[in-house]
Write an enzyme that holds these catalytic residues in place. Structure first.
Site, PDB file in Angstrom:
ATOM      1  CD  GLU A 131      -3.185  -0.275   0.151  1.00 35.95           C
ATOM      2  OE1 GLU A 131      -2.850  -0.127  -1.034  1.00 35.95           O
ATOM      3  OE2 GLU A 131      -4.334  -0.047   0.545  1.00 35.95           O
ATOM      4  CB  THR A 184      -5.344   6.712  -2.118  1.00 32.65           C
ATOM      5  OG1 THR A 184      -6.384   5.844  -2.560  1.00 32.65           O
ATOM      6  CG2 THR A 184      -5.315   6.720  -0.597  1.00 32.65           C
TER       7      THR A 184
HETATM    8  N1  HSE Z   1      -8.264   5.201   4.816  1.00 31.91           N
HETATM    9  C1  HSE Z   1      -7.760   5.408   3.483  1.00 31.91           C
HETATM   10  C2  HSE Z   1      -8.068   6.833   3.076  1.00 31.91           C
HETATM   11  C3  HSE Z   1      -8.412   4.457   2.539  1.00 31.91           C
HETATM   12  O1  HSE Z   1      -9.228   7.237   3.248  1.00 31.91           O
HETATM   13  O2  HSE Z   1      -7.180   7.537   2.604  1.00 31.91           O
HETATM   14  C4  HSE Z   1      -8.037   4.632   1.106  1.00 31.91           C
HETATM   15  O3  HSE Z   1      -8.802   3.752   0.300  1.00 31.91           O
END
Ligand code: HSE
Length: 311
Positions: A131, A184
């Site tokens: 990730e 993201t």
């Molecule tokens: N918790 C992460 C965010 C998940 O919201 O950035 C990304 O899919």
């Protein structure tokens, strides 16, 4: 030990409104598939990626499935080599945990090939490295539910403490994906570094309320708790017609509605499949009326997580 395997890992809804970086659950579909083959010479090779329109790197140390495999093999079988084929079965940058699903499918398949040599926590740690490479941050709210299935709480990151939450079986998720891409990394950069104490208090109340509501199977409490006054107001600006879609979902019976992960997908939680179908149609109608391409998925919370498709 097996030398070939094809495995699948599900998409996930991270954050679940109030639980930024700490809540996530898996759905039945979509999800990603990978085919793995052990080879004689050490190293990880990605042979082919289907369904990504050429957007994802074939270079293993830059690819989420590749990094996950490298981490696993370095730890357990440094002498082994692996060839990977990736079948992307969900859109990239969609907020459905696409990078996590490829890593989870790879790790689950590899672990199966080596007779479950790695623990669940080790698999999650390898997936976190992936990730980090894919989106610049090692958040576990996609990889943990994709690897374990179910509704997951990340109680702590250091040390990693993962908790499986009970949830009512009649909880259904509508996932509406619109045809825009949000990275993201970008969606994290716009978030505030500091929050007001009063906003923290409201958020902690909702987080605790959601956990209690899930365990007590108290749908009204679940509904009251699905509120996010910190992340959603900032990120929803990146998503066209977010407020309209959310209003439609709530008006047509959803318990709650918010951004799936970092967006642009929007999820709604509903009591029962029939309500979910109605909510999904109403949500999609908003995009149809604006000529925005969209697609919805309806699923209960997926309890199984990843699976082996072909041995
Ligand atoms: N918790 C992460 C965010 C998940 O919201 O950035 C990304 O899919």
């Amino acid at each position: 030990m097996r030398t070939r395997v094809t495995s699948f890992a599900p998409a996930t809804i991270a954050n679940v409104s109030c639980g930024f970086d700490i809540f996530g659950f898996a759905v039945n579909s979509p999800g990603d598939k990978v085919s793995l083959k052990l080879i004689d010479s050490p190293g990880v090779i990605i042979n082919k990626i289907y369904g990504d329109n050429g957007k994802l790197p074939l270079q293993a140390n830059l690819n989420t499935a590749g990094v996950a495999a490298i981490e696993f093999l370095q730890k357990f079988k440094p002498e082994a080599g692996l060839e990977i084929e990736i079948f992307k079965q969900m859109p990239l940058g969609s907020g459905m945990g696409s990078s996590a699903a490829s890593a989870a499918a790879t790790l689950f398949g590899l672990n199966y090939m080596f007779d479950n040599i790695a623990s669940e926590i080790q698999l999650i740690e390898f997936a976190l490295k992936a990730e980090k490479v894919a989106c610049g941050s090692a958040h576990a709210d996609n990889v943990a539910p994709s690897l374990l299935g179910g509704f997951i709480l990340i109680r702590s990151y250091d040390p990693l403490d993962i908790v499986r939450l009970h949830f009512p079986k009649d909880l259904f998720c509508v996932l509406l994906h619109s045809d825009i891409e949000i990275r993201t990394e970008t969606a994290r950069k716009i978030l505030p570094e500091k929050i007001k104490l009063k906003d923290g208090i409201a958020q902690w109340g909702n987080v605790a309320g959601l956990v209690a509501g899930l365990f007590l199977e108290d749908y009204k409490l679940i509904s009251r708790s699905l509120n996010d006054n910190i992340i959603e107001p900032v990120r929803s600006k990146l998503i066209p017609y977010f407020d309209e879609v959310k209003n439609k979902a709530l008006k047509s019976g959803a318990l709650g509605c918010s951004i799936s992960g970092s967006g642009p997908s929007i999820f709604a939680l509903c009591r029962g499949n029939e309500v979910a179908k109605k909510v999904a149609t109403q949500m999609k109608n908003v995009y149809d009326a604006e000529n925005i391409e969209s697609k919805y998925y309806i699923s209960p919370v997926n309890e199984q997580g990843p699976k082996i498709l072909v041995e």
